[in-house]
Design a protein around this motif. Structure first.
Motif, PDB file in Angstrom:
ATOM      1  N   ASN A  64       0.853  -1.182   0.000  1.00 32.88           N
ATOM      2  CA  ASN A  64       0.000   0.000   0.000  1.00 32.88           C
ATOM      3  C   ASN A  64       0.894   1.238   0.000  1.00 32.88           C
ATOM      4  N   ASP A  65       1.214   1.730  -1.180  1.00 37.67           N
ATOM      5  CA  ASP A  65       2.083   2.894  -1.339  1.00 37.67           C
ATOM      6  C   ASP A  65       1.340   4.182  -0.975  1.00 37.67           C
ATOM      7  N   PHE A  66       2.105   5.233  -0.732  1.00 34.82           N
ATOM      8  CA  PHE A  66       1.598   6.593  -0.532  1.00 34.82           C
ATOM      9  C   PHE A  66       0.705   6.717   0.711  1.00 34.82           C
ATOM     10  N   GLU A  67       1.072   6.035   1.798  1.00 32.30           N
ATOM     11  CA  GLU A  67       0.343   6.185   3.054  1.00 32.30           C
ATOM     12  C   GLU A  67       0.843   7.425   3.789  1.00 32.30           C
ATOM     13  N   ALA A  68      -0.039   8.063   4.558  1.00 26.82           N
ATOM     14  CA  ALA A  68       0.296   9.291   5.286  1.00 26.82           C
ATOM     15  C   ALA A  68       1.483   9.066   6.214  1.00 26.82           C
ATOM     16  N   GLY A  69       2.441  10.001   6.164  1.00 28.56           N
ATOM     17  CA  GLY A  69       3.602   9.965   7.041  1.00 28.56           C
ATOM     18  C   GLY A  69       4.652   8.925   6.703  1.00 28.56           C
ATOM     19  N   LYS A  70       4.500   8.233   5.609  1.00 32.72           N
ATOM     20  CA  LYS A  70       5.421   7.145   5.247  1.00 32.72           C
ATOM     21  C   LYS A  70       6.256   7.528   4.028  1.00 32.72           C
ATOM     22  N   HIS A  71       7.390   6.833   3.912  1.00 37.59           N
ATOM     23  CA  HIS A  71       8.164   6.990   2.680  1.00 37.59           C
ATOM     24  C   HIS A  71       8.122   5.674   1.920  1.00 37.59           C
ATOM     25  N   ASP A  72       8.179   5.784   0.620  1.00 41.39           N
ATOM     26  CA  ASP A  72       8.157   4.628  -0.274  1.00 41.39           C
ATOM     27  C   ASP A  72       9.350   4.706  -1.206  1.00 41.39           C
ATOM     28  N   VAL A  73       9.918   3.552  -1.520  1.00 39.15           N
ATOM     29  CA  VAL A  73      11.048   3.465  -2.439  1.00 39.15           C
ATOM     30  C   VAL A  73      10.598   2.715  -3.684  1.00 39.15           C
ATOM     31  N   PHE A  74      10.821   3.314  -4.829  1.00 33.22           N
ATOM     32  CA  PHE A  74      10.476   2.707  -6.107  1.00 33.22           C
ATOM     33  C   PHE A  74      11.765   2.525  -6.904  1.00 33.22           C
ATOM     34  N   VAL A  75      12.000   1.328  -7.388  1.00 29.46           N
ATOM     35  CA  VAL A  75      13.194   1.024  -8.171  1.00 29.46           C
ATOM     36  C   VAL A  75      12.765   0.887  -9.625  1.00 29.46           C
TER      37      VAL A  75
END
Length: 179
Positions: free
Chosen positions: A102-113
Motif C-alpha cells: 500500500n504505497d503513498f500512506e500518510a507519514g510514510k516513505h516509499d522506495v520505487f526502483v
C-alpha cells in the motif's frame, strides 16, 4: 535496443504499465514501460490495437517519496508517474507502484526502483503527473541512480501543492527544479 511488440486480440483490452522479460539464455530481466499510458483495445475508439515498448537504457533509478502527515495525505489511487530531466536528456517512468504494497500512506516513505532507463546525468527537474483522482500530498521526492556521480537529489514540495487528476483537490502535474 530490445523492444516488445503487443497486438490486441478480438477481446483483449486494458492498460499494460510495464513488462519484465528474461529467458534461460538471457537471465537478467529487461524492463520496458508504457510511459504514455496507451490503452490496448481491439476497439480503436477505446485505445490502440498495437503497442511497442522498448528498453530505454541501462540505468537504475531509485525514487523515494515522503507523504504528508495529515489524515487525507495518503492516496490509494494517485497513479503517479515521474518525468526526470538532466544534463544528458529526459526520461519517464511507468506508474510508481510496489506490487502487493500500500504505497503513498500518510507519514510514510516509499522506495520505487525503476530499471532500464537512460543515464540522464545529474537530475535537475522532475515532473510529477497524477493520473488518478485520489489526492496525495507530499513533503519531498528524492531521485538517485546507480551511477557513482549521481547522488540523491531532493525535490521539496515547498508550496505544499496537492496532486490529483481531480482539479478540485489539486493539480495533475507539478514540476520541481533545482540547480
Amino acid at each position: 535496443d530490445w523492444c516488445d511488440y503487443w497486438t490486441s486480440g478480438k477481446t483483449m483490452g486494458g492498460l499494460v504499465d510495464w513488462i519484465s522479460v528474461s529467458s534461460d539464455t538471457n537471465p537478467v530481466a529487461r524492463y520496458v514501460y508504457n510511459t504514455e499510458s496507451v490503452w490496448m483495445s481491439s476497439d480503436l475508439s477505446e485505445g490502440s490495437d498495437n503497442l511497442e515498448l522498448c528498453v530505454q537504457g541501462e540505468e537504475t533509478y531509485y525514487i523515494v517519496t515522503e507523504s504528508g502527515n495529515s489524515a487525507n495525505a495518503q492516496s490509494d489511487g494517485i497513479h503517479l508517474k515521474v518525468e526526470m530531466s538532466g544534463a544528458e536528456g529526459t526520461t519517464k517512468t511507468g506508474f510508481l507502484d510496489n506490487d502487493g504494497w500500500n504505497d503513498f500512506e500518510a507519514g510514510k516513505h516509499d522506495v520505487f526502483v525503476i530499471y532500464n532507463l537512460p543515464d540522464i546525468g545529474k537530475v535537475k527537474c522532475i515532473t510529477l503527473t497524477a493520473q488518478g483522482d485520489d489526492m496525495w500530498s507530499f513533503f519531498f521526492v528524492t531521485v538517485h541512480s546507480t551511477t557513482l556521480y549521481n547522488t540523491a537529489r531532493y525535490f521539496y514540495n515547498a508550496d505544499q501543492v496537492n496532486l490529483s487528476s481531480d482539479e478540485t483537490e489539486g493539480v495533475s502535474k507539478l514540476k520541481i527544479c533545482r540547480n
